[in-house]
Scaffold this motif. Structure first.
Motif, PDB file in Angstrom:
ATOM      1  N   SER A 159       0.769  -1.101   0.046  1.00  0.00           N
ATOM      2  CA  SER A 159       0.037  -0.153  -0.064  1.00  0.00           C
ATOM      3  C   SER A 159       0.908   1.205  -0.131  1.00  0.00           C
ATOM      4  CB  SER A 159      -1.037   0.103   1.034  1.00  0.00           C
ATOM      5  OG  SER A 159      -1.549   1.183   1.333  1.00  0.00           O
ATOM      6  N   PRO A 160       0.451   2.339  -0.803  1.00  0.00           N
ATOM      7  CA  PRO A 160       1.318   3.474  -0.741  1.00  0.00           C
ATOM      8  C   PRO A 160       1.088   4.246   0.595  1.00  0.00           C
ATOM      9  CG  PRO A 160      -0.844   3.922  -1.790  1.00  0.00           C
ATOM     10  CD  PRO A 160      -0.629   2.353  -1.531  1.00  0.00           C
ATOM     11  N   ARG A 161       0.304   3.704   1.711  1.00  0.00           N
ATOM     12  CA  ARG A 161       0.423   4.408   3.027  1.00  0.00           C
ATOM     13  C   ARG A 161       1.381   3.643   3.816  1.00  0.00           C
ATOM     14  NH1 ARG A 161      -2.866   8.780   3.814  1.00  0.00           N
ATOM     15  NH2 ARG A 161      -4.357   8.597   1.996  1.00  0.00           N
ATOM     16  N   ALA A 162       2.040   2.508   3.442  1.00  0.00           N
ATOM     17  CA  ALA A 162       3.007   1.866   4.175  1.00  0.00           C
ATOM     18  C   ALA A 162       4.344   2.593   4.036  1.00  0.00           C
ATOM     19  CB  ALA A 162       3.087   0.414   3.844  1.00  0.00           C
ATOM     20  N   GLY A 163       5.098   2.929   4.893  1.00  0.00           N
ATOM     21  CA  GLY A 163       6.078   3.701   5.085  1.00  0.00           C
ATOM     22  C   GLY A 163       6.186   5.202   5.542  1.00  0.00           C
ATOM     23  N   ARG A 164       7.084   5.955   5.004  1.00  0.00           N
ATOM     24  CA  ARG A 164       7.092   7.490   5.312  1.00  0.00           C
ATOM     25  C   ARG A 164       6.890   8.194   4.363  1.00  0.00           C
ATOM     26  NH1 ARG A 164       8.072   7.238  10.783  1.00  0.00           N
ATOM     27  NH2 ARG A 164       9.842   5.677  11.289  1.00  0.00           N
ATOM     28  N   GLY A 165       6.713   7.790   3.210  1.00  0.00           N
ATOM     29  CA  GLY A 165       6.143   8.520   2.097  1.00  0.00           C
ATOM     30  C   GLY A 165       7.240   8.575   0.795  1.00  0.00           C
ATOM     31  N   ASP A 166       8.621   8.423   1.430  1.00  0.00           N
ATOM     32  CA  ASP A 166       9.685   8.463   0.213  1.00  0.00           C
ATOM     33  C   ASP A 166      10.261   6.948   0.388  1.00  0.00           C
ATOM     34  OD1 ASP A 166       9.460  11.032  -0.319  1.00  0.00           O
ATOM     35  OD2 ASP A 166      10.782  11.537   1.441  1.00  0.00           O
ATOM     36  N   GLY A 167       9.960   6.288  -0.493  1.00  0.00           N
ATOM     37  CA  GLY A 167      10.343   4.903  -0.724  1.00  0.00           C
ATOM     38  C   GLY A 167       9.255   3.799  -0.305  1.00  0.00           C
ATOM     39  N   GLY A 168       8.226   4.328   0.164  1.00  0.00           N
ATOM     40  CA  GLY A 168       7.069   3.524   0.653  1.00  0.00           C
ATOM     41  C   GLY A 168       7.493   2.248   1.419  1.00  0.00           C
ATOM     42  N   ALA A 169       7.146   1.080   0.901  1.00  0.00           N
ATOM     43  CA  ALA A 169       7.446  -0.214   1.498  1.00  0.00           C
ATOM     44  C   ALA A 169       8.653  -0.405   1.964  1.00  0.00           C
ATOM     45  CB  ALA A 169       6.801  -1.250   0.596  1.00  0.00           C
ATOM     46  N   ALA A 170       9.637   0.340   1.308  1.00  0.00           N
ATOM     47  CA  ALA A 170      11.104   0.212   1.347  1.00  0.00           C
ATOM     48  C   ALA A 170      11.735   0.525   2.979  1.00  0.00           C
ATOM     49  CB  ALA A 170      11.832   1.016   0.409  1.00  0.00           C
ATOM     50  N   THR A 171      10.591   1.392   3.604  1.00  0.00           N
ATOM     51  CA  THR A 171      11.069   1.917   5.033  1.00  0.00           C
ATOM     52  C   THR A 171       9.749   1.169   5.991  1.00  0.00           C
ATOM     53  OG1 THR A 171       9.452   4.035   4.429  1.00  0.00           O
ATOM     54  CG2 THR A 171      12.077   3.645   4.065  1.00  0.00           C
ATOM     55  N   ALA A 172       9.094   0.121   5.607  1.00  0.00           N
ATOM     56  CA  ALA A 172       8.210  -0.253   6.407  1.00  0.00           C
ATOM     57  C   ALA A 172       8.177  -1.634   6.573  1.00  0.00           C
ATOM     58  CB  ALA A 172       6.775   0.114   5.836  1.00  0.00           C
ATOM     59  N   ALA A 173       7.657  -2.331   7.505  1.00  0.00           N
ATOM     60  CA  ALA A 173       7.948  -3.714   7.780  1.00  0.00           C
ATOM     61  C   ALA A 173       6.551  -4.059   8.501  1.00  0.00           C
ATOM     62  CB  ALA A 173       9.022  -4.057   8.705  1.00  0.00           C
ATOM     63  N   ALA A 174       6.281  -5.518   8.522  1.00  0.00           N
ATOM     64  CA  ALA A 174       4.921  -5.814   9.151  1.00  0.00           C
ATOM     65  C   ALA A 174       5.527  -7.045  10.195  1.00  0.00           C
ATOM     66  CB  ALA A 174       4.289  -6.534   8.190  1.00  0.00           C
ATOM     67  N   GLY A 175       4.969  -7.104  11.228  1.00  0.00           N
ATOM     68  CA  GLY A 175       4.953  -7.889  12.296  1.00  0.00           C
ATOM     69  C   GLY A 175       3.582  -8.807  12.561  1.00  0.00           C
ATOM     70  N   ILE A 176       3.630 -10.198  13.013  1.00  0.00           N
ATOM     71  CA  ILE A 176       2.511 -10.997  12.918  1.00  0.00           C
ATOM     72  C   ILE A 176       2.719 -11.417  14.617  1.00  0.00           C
ATOM     73  CG2 ILE A 176       1.361 -13.126  12.360  1.00  0.00           C
ATOM     74  CD1 ILE A 176       2.568 -12.679   9.625  1.00  0.00           C
ATOM     75  N   GLY A 177       1.371 -11.075  15.227  1.00  0.00           N
ATOM     76  CA  GLY A 177       1.635 -11.866  16.691  1.00  0.00           C
ATOM     77  C   GLY A 177       1.362 -12.957  16.587  1.00  0.00           C
ATOM     78  N   THR A 178       1.322 -13.877  17.661  1.00  0.00           N
ATOM     79  CA  THR A 178       1.110 -15.295  17.853  1.00  0.00           C
ATOM     80  C   THR A 178      -0.386 -15.291  17.781  1.00  0.00           C
ATOM     81  OG1 THR A 178       2.911 -15.714  19.555  1.00  0.00           O
ATOM     82  CG2 THR A 178       1.288 -17.255  19.424  1.00  0.00           C
ATOM     83  N   PRO A 179      -0.754 -16.190  16.921  1.00  0.00           N
ATOM     84  CA  PRO A 179      -2.205 -16.590  16.612  1.00  0.00           C
ATOM     85  C   PRO A 179      -3.013 -16.961  18.052  1.00  0.00           C
ATOM     86  CG  PRO A 179      -1.061 -17.368  15.129  1.00  0.00           C
ATOM     87  CD  PRO A 179      -0.143 -17.225  15.843  1.00  0.00           C
ATOM     88  N   ARG A 180      -4.120 -16.534  18.038  1.00  0.00           N
ATOM     89  CA  ARG A 180      -5.193 -16.610  19.352  1.00  0.00           C
ATOM     90  C   ARG A 180      -6.376 -17.124  18.511  1.00  0.00           C
ATOM     91  NH1 ARG A 180      -0.581 -13.831  21.077  1.00  0.00           N
ATOM     92  NH2 ARG A 180      -0.656 -13.431  23.448  1.00  0.00           N
ATOM     93  N   ARG A 181      -7.197 -17.974  19.543  1.00  0.00           N
ATOM     94  CA  ARG A 181      -8.532 -18.160  19.476  1.00  0.00           C
ATOM     95  C   ARG A 181      -9.610 -17.289  20.100  1.00  0.00           C
ATOM     96  NH1 ARG A 181     -11.226 -22.364  17.098  1.00  0.00           N
ATOM     97  NH2 ARG A 181      -9.168 -23.271  16.420  1.00  0.00           N
ATOM     98  N   GLY A 182     -10.287 -16.667  19.280  1.00  0.00           N
ATOM     99  CA  GLY A 182     -11.288 -15.623  19.955  1.00  0.00           C
ATOM    100  C   GLY A 182     -10.583 -14.321  20.048  1.00  0.00           C
ATOM    101  N   LEU A 183     -11.411 -13.227  20.851  1.00  0.00           N
ATOM    102  CA  LEU A 183     -10.965 -11.875  20.768  1.00  0.00           C
ATOM    103  C   LEU A 183     -10.419 -11.537  21.976  1.00  0.00           C
ATOM    104  CD1 LEU A 183     -14.318 -10.449  19.503  1.00  0.00           C
ATOM    105  CD2 LEU A 183     -12.143 -11.125  18.397  1.00  0.00           C
ATOM    106  N   ALA A 184     -10.379 -12.474  23.174  1.00  0.00           N
ATOM    107  CA  ALA A 184      -9.945 -12.114  24.500  1.00  0.00           C
ATOM    108  C   ALA A 184      -8.484 -11.538  24.518  1.00  0.00           C
ATOM    109  CB  ALA A 184     -10.305 -13.135  25.658  1.00  0.00           C
ATOM    110  N   GLU A 185      -7.581 -12.140  23.969  1.00  0.00           N
ATOM    111  CA  GLU A 185      -6.201 -11.999  24.111  1.00  0.00           C
ATOM    112  C   GLU A 185      -5.642 -11.201  22.896  1.00  0.00           C
ATOM    113  OE1 GLU A 185      -4.168 -15.565  24.371  1.00  0.00           O
ATOM    114  OE2 GLU A 185      -5.140 -16.093  26.427  1.00  0.00           O
TER     115      GLU A 185
END
Length: 415
Positions: free
Chosen positions: A264-290
């Motif tokens: 997405s062009p929203r990822a990053g700080r504007g100059d370079g886009g995704a080149a300055t952004a990263a994604a992280g994935i939390g441990t999967p959970r079951r349900g909404l509580a955690e």
């Protein structure tokens, strides 16, 4: 709703006898159609259109090129000439997809020459163009309704992840009702950092305050998403996305969603886009509580992947090693005084040498090979590190202190 968009795009293709594509306002592909003529293959041989269909998104450069023609402000169809230098081998007609004055996307028609006779100055004089414009307005109403629904889910998700306990409980109940059975199933939270919002002053007066959209969510397999302001050390926002999984042991949908969100062009700080952004994935959970815990893990993993590129661009919480501890430290407490001299800009090479040496478990041969230097050069640099810090690299605790401080320093650097 995706099928309804496809049907409407096919109606426009049939009315004007030209291949059409529908993209959201961030140039993410929603639907495309071809008019079925003998020259379909020739019409496909336009790199920009082909990439949009195959990768579901246009590049930031392509977006900027088309926006220079004023499509975000247009109230009527626009004709855009070909430009082979930009990869645009075919001319286009752009139908802005609006609802109540707000642009929600664009319908693009490849012009093989027979559309040249359309009078765009009086679009409703031609019944074919009038029909296409009416269909584009219907698409705009659908996109607006979808955006409103997505915004409501996003607000509930934000409250669940960030509000005080009482507000969290109310948000959890409302989100469970909105998601139905999916709320009790396996879920993952993806964080994208940094994420630009309209408040960041990027000049997009049509974007929502979150810089998120329902079309982007649908393309990325996202159940709900929202921007969370001020969660990065420099005050920047990050994106939170809730992903349905088939099982808590199968995070593949979250990884695929993270890859798409990073484009997405929203990822990053504007100059370079995704080149300055990263994604992280939390441990999967079951349900909404955690989910608040999963969000904290995903954000930590995204920060670690921004700081240490060998972890990313998509990192899982379980794979970020010492950053699981370091991302939880207050920034002002993360640098030990003994190591501060080594962190001066003048000693960048020495700091990198020390970090690689410690990453290699103190093995001189591996370190010298990784740095491309002679062993004697390595020993000289390590001696300088000891002089600057007063630490003994033969002492396990000193080595641990130095290693963790160098890793923590990465988190403080603005990418």
């Amino acid at each position: 709703m995706r099928g309804e968009y496809q049907q409407l795009v096919d109606e426009i293709s049939a009315a004007l006898g030209a291949p059409a594509t529908l993209e959201d306002r961030d140039f993410g592909l929603i639907a495309f159609g071809a008019h079925g003529g003998d020259d379909d293959l020739e019409m496909m041989m336009d790199p920009v259109r082909t990439r949009s269909i195959l990768q579901r998104r246009s590049t930031a450069a392509v977006r900027a090129w088309f926006e220079a023609f004023g499509i975000a402000r247009a109230q009527a169809p626009l004709r855009i000439p070909p430009d082979p230098a930009a990869g645009v081998f075919k001319g286009r007609i752009c139908l802005p997809v609006r609802h109540r004055g707000v642009v929600h996307g664009y319908v693009w028609l490849l012009d093989d020459g027979h559309l040249a006779g359309l009078d765009l100055k009086t679009p409703f004089a031609d019944p074919r163009l009038a029909q296409a414009m009416e269909t584009a307005a219907r698409i705009g109403a659908l996109l607006a309704a979808e955006a409103r629904a997505g915004a409501e889910l996003g607000e509930l998700l934000r409250d669940l992840l960030t509000a005080r306990p009482a507000g969290r409980e109310a948000a959890r109940g409302a989100l469970r009702e909105a998601l139905g059975n999916a709320a009790d199933g396996p879920l993952a939270v993806v964080a994208v950092a940094p994420w630009r919002t309209a408040a960041d002053g990027d000049g997009d007066d049509q974007a929502g305050p979150d810089g998120t959209g329902s079309a982007l969510a649908a393309q990325s397999g996202v159940a709900a998403m929202c921007a969370v302001p001020g969660v990065l050390p420099d005050g920047s926002a990050a994106l939170a996305a809730l992903i349905r999984l088939r099982a808590t042991t199968s995070p593949a949908p979250a990884q695929a969603a993270a890859d798409r969100l990073l484009r997405s062009p929203r990822a990053g700080r504007g100059d370079g886009g995704a080149a300055t952004a990263a994604a992280g994935i939390g441990t999967p959970r079951r349900g909404l509580a955690e989910l608040p815990d999963a969000w904290a893990e995903g954000l930590a993993a995204a920060r670690a992947a921004v700081a240490d590129r060998k972890l990313g661009p998509v990192a899982e919480w379980t794979a970020i090693g010492p950053y699981r501890v370091l991302t939880g430290l207050p920034e002002e407490r993360a640098a030990d005084r003994a190591v501060l001299p080594l962190l001066e800009p003048a000693h960048t090479e020495l700091a990198r040498t020390a970090e690689v040496y410690l990453d290699c478990a103190g093995q001189a041969g591996r370190t010298a090979a990784a740095l491309g230097i002679h062993r004697q050069t390595l020993y000289y640099r390590l001696g300088r590190v000891e002089q600057l810090t007063g630490l003994d690299l033969d002492d396990g605790e000193d080595r641990l202190l130095l290693h963790m401080t160098l890793k923590a320093a990465r988190l403080r650097l603005r990418p």
